[in-house]
Design a protein around this motif. Structure first.
Motif, PDB file in Angstrom:
ATOM      1  N   GLU A  17     -11.385 -11.812  18.380  1.00  0.00           N
ATOM      2  CA  GLU A  17     -10.294 -12.668  17.909  1.00  0.00           C
ATOM      3  C   GLU A  17     -10.855 -13.854  17.138  1.00  0.00           C
ATOM      4  O   GLU A  17     -10.363 -14.222  16.076  1.00  0.00           O
ATOM      5  N   ARG A  18     -11.926 -14.432  17.714  1.00  0.00           N
ATOM      6  CA  ARG A  18     -12.548 -15.577  17.058  1.00  0.00           C
ATOM      7  C   ARG A  18     -13.120 -15.186  15.690  1.00  0.00           C
ATOM      8  O   ARG A  18     -13.203 -16.007  14.772  1.00  0.00           O
ATOM      9  N   ALA A  33     -14.216  -7.178  29.417  1.00  0.00           N
ATOM     10  CA  ALA A  33     -13.540  -6.621  28.241  1.00  0.00           C
ATOM     11  C   ALA A  33     -12.807  -7.716  27.465  1.00  0.00           C
ATOM     12  O   ALA A  33     -12.856  -7.761  26.234  1.00  0.00           O
ATOM     13  N   ASP A  34     -12.185  -8.618  28.203  1.00  0.00           N
ATOM     14  CA  ASP A  34     -11.430  -9.678  27.535  1.00  0.00           C
ATOM     15  C   ASP A  34     -12.339 -10.701  26.874  1.00  0.00           C
ATOM     16  O   ASP A  34     -11.972 -11.324  25.880  1.00  0.00           O
ATOM     17  N   VAL A  35     -13.551 -10.873  27.456  1.00  0.00           N
ATOM     18  CA  VAL A  35     -14.530 -11.741  26.803  1.00  0.00           C
ATOM     19  C   VAL A  35     -14.820 -11.191  25.407  1.00  0.00           C
ATOM     20  O   VAL A  35     -14.814 -11.918  24.412  1.00  0.00           O
ATOM     21  N   VAL A  36     -15.061  -9.894  25.340  1.00  0.00           N
ATOM     22  CA  VAL A  36     -15.386  -9.272  24.049  1.00  0.00           C
ATOM     23  C   VAL A  36     -14.193  -9.348  23.093  1.00  0.00           C
ATOM     24  O   VAL A  36     -14.345  -9.686  21.920  1.00  0.00           O
ATOM     25  N   ILE A  79     -23.983 -10.133  13.556  1.00  0.00           N
ATOM     26  CA  ILE A  79     -23.752 -11.473  13.019  1.00  0.00           C
ATOM     27  C   ILE A  79     -22.343 -11.862  13.401  1.00  0.00           C
ATOM     28  O   ILE A  79     -21.389 -11.112  13.160  1.00  0.00           O
ATOM     29  N   GLY A  80     -22.238 -13.002  14.028  1.00  0.00           N
ATOM     30  CA  GLY A  80     -20.929 -13.432  14.489  1.00  0.00           C
ATOM     31  C   GLY A  80     -21.069 -14.221  15.787  1.00  0.00           C
ATOM     32  O   GLY A  80     -22.186 -14.444  16.273  1.00  0.00           O
ATOM     33  N   HIS A  81     -19.923 -14.637  16.283  1.00  0.00           N
ATOM     34  CA  HIS A  81     -19.937 -15.452  17.507  1.00  0.00           C
ATOM     35  C   HIS A  81     -20.614 -14.697  18.643  1.00  0.00           C
ATOM     36  O   HIS A  81     -20.283 -13.562  18.954  1.00  0.00           O
ATOM     37  N   ASN A  82     -21.613 -15.338  19.287  1.00  0.00           N
ATOM     38  CA  ASN A  82     -22.350 -14.661  20.360  1.00  0.00           C
ATOM     39  C   ASN A  82     -22.535 -15.610  21.536  1.00  0.00           C
ATOM     40  O   ASN A  82     -23.538 -16.304  21.652  1.00  0.00           O
ATOM     41  N   PRO A  83     -21.523 -15.632  22.414  1.00  0.00           N
ATOM     42  CA  PRO A  83     -21.603 -16.567  23.548  1.00  0.00           C
ATOM     43  C   PRO A  83     -22.664 -16.138  24.559  1.00  0.00           C
ATOM     44  O   PRO A  83     -23.019 -16.904  25.454  1.00  0.00           O
TER      45      PRO A  83
END
Lengths: 303, 303
Positions: free
Chosen positions: B211-212, B203-206, B260-264
DNA sequence: TGGCCTGATACCTGAAAGGTATCGCCATTT
DNA sequence: AAATGGCGATACCTTTCAGGTATCAGGCCA
């Protein structure tokens, strides 16, 4: 793979500690470790998980533990059963006897053997002397109870009992009224004797007695065995000369009378092959000896 | 008593001839005679009747023959079963995995393992990462398939696959019409995330990704696992960010969209205890390695 | 880090299994 | 009846392997 290793393995599997297992097995720890290592090498399989201070069984170890327990249990059973049969406490004993033995001491002897060795399966059959001889030689039977004794160097003999001869008469015989019958008076009678074959046989023993009494039976009826002979007597065909013990069992149409005249008696003898040292046989002969002594003593007391 | 003796005994019992039995056993006759004699002495029982030129089994010998055959057969079974389990060809493997792994490569991996080792019983269960860690430490399971990987020095790790994250939306969402969704547009949405405990978690990863992207979700719904999260999405509670492979299995009320967006991305990792060298585990890891290589190659090919 | 617990290893000793030569018994042969 | 051959048992030696003692090596605890 040897049983010892399985035993060692089970000890370690139980204790999960080589030192304690070694103590329980009354040995030092190093050889135990080596034996387990050898077992693992032999199987090509890890039996214990030694990764931590506490030893654990692997899955393979658990499987082997199950099997090892069963194997050792079954070995024990095999051991005990074999010993039991080997000591005569169980197994099988094939006894054959002449028909005329089924009334006297023999049934008691057999009952006594059974009470001592109830786990021994008895195979009983009835034969005449010639058949007994053949069956014993060919190992079809272990024990032959014959009358008179069988002449064979290969046999071990134990006398069971000796008894007098008496007459078996049809109940409508003209001699039935007499308490005692003179043998010499029976010259005109039909004698029912046995066995027919092979001769000379018990029939010839009786004919010898007649001859000694100075006569030859007017007629002769030969049967194959004692049972048939008595049957013929019961329907009035003629009379017979039989062992005294037969009179203990009454039969319709047949009456028994002692006779006056030569009475060599007859003996029942237990035979076994000399080379048959089976404990079941030896035990039977042992009990036979006891019975013979007792029977003899009884005979003396009553005479 | 040792197995060797039983084997020797059976050879002699079969051949009824010491010389031939010795030949068959590939040994000389005297030691064979001695071993049999020792066996008889050990049991206190005559196993062979040597009275004639032809040897015969005694009753006890016949009994032992039966048992010996069974014992040797069962020893063989024990041998083979132990080896089979010890080599990983049979036995039991306890695998637990995160709920979100039930849609991608893992089911295929497990099917593949089963096809290689059909005799290995699989115990499958689903847990979140924290439970996986605990269960693996306490040896309640052998294999843990976690996302992301578990941080524990005692674990062996095999990466299984790495995948991108996508959005899981209720089908009545106003974003459902778009082919791609900008993550930054989702600031006013309710995010359904997991697991609730222990934090920090996936959950915190997401939340970190949000946040990013410059926002913090308007509302948060925390569930204990992936399955519950998707259930909440399907009934319109909110949206979720999930591994791409999840989209392969369609579910009523839920649609998936790339964003679209940051996708680790996220990786699925297979774990086992370092000290668990059980062949079942090693084999599973081996197949995992193959799968990872293949999955990576596939990924490259398709990118 | 030192001491202790525990299993593994090294090395030796002794028991037991295997091999060769030979005996003794029985059975067959002439 | 003596000779012969087959077969299991015995004697004696060699080799193998299990067991013992001393010691090492690794993990755990203080």
């Amino acid at each position: 793979m040897e049983f010892r290793r399985l035993k060692y393995f089970l000890a370690v599997a139980d204790e999960l500690h080589f030192g304690r297992a070694a103590t329980r097995l009354d040995m030092a720890q190093p050889p135990l470790s080596r034996q387990i290592a050898a077992l693992e090498a032999d199987l090509g399989v890890q039996l214990f998980d030694r990764s931590r201070s506490q030893i654990r069984l692997t899955q393979a170890g658990l499987v082997l533990q199950d099997h090892a327990r069963q194997l050792l249990d079954r070995l024990d059973v095999a051991y005990r059963e074999t010993k039991l049969v080997g000591s005569g406490g169980a197994g099988r004993l094939r006894i054959a006897f002449v028909g005329s033995a089924s009334h006297g001491l023999l049934p008691t002897l057999i009952k006594s053997y059974r009470s001592f060795y109830p786990e021994v399966e008895l195979a009983l059959s009835s034969m005449n002397n010639a058949e007994l001889q053949r069956a014993l030689v060919s190992r079809e039977i272990d024990i032959a109870v014959a009358r008179p004794e069988l002449r064979d160097e290969e046999f071990r003999r134990e006398p069971l009992c000796r008894e007098r001869l008496i007459l078996a008469l049809p109940d409508n015989s003209r001699f039935a009224a007499q308490d005692q019958v003179r043998l010499a008076d029976l010259g005109d009678q039909t004698f029912v004797l046995y066995p027919r074959r092979p001769r000379p046989s018990y029939a010839d023993v009786v004919l010898g007695i007649c001859e000694r009494e100075g006569f030859k039976p007017a007629a002769l009826e030969l049967t194959q065995d004692f049972q048939s002979a008595i049957s013929l007597v019961s329907v009035g065909v003629g009379l017979s000369v039989v062992p005294e013990s037969v009179a203990r069992t009454q039969r319709p149409g047949v009456i028994y009378r002692p006779y006056i005249g030569h009475n060599p008696g007859t003996a029942l003898t237990v035979h076994a092959r000399l080379d048959n040292r089976a404990p079941q046989v030896m035990n039977f002969l042992e009990i036979t000896r006891k019975f013979a002594r007792k029977g003899q003593a009884d005979g003396r007391a009553s005479s």
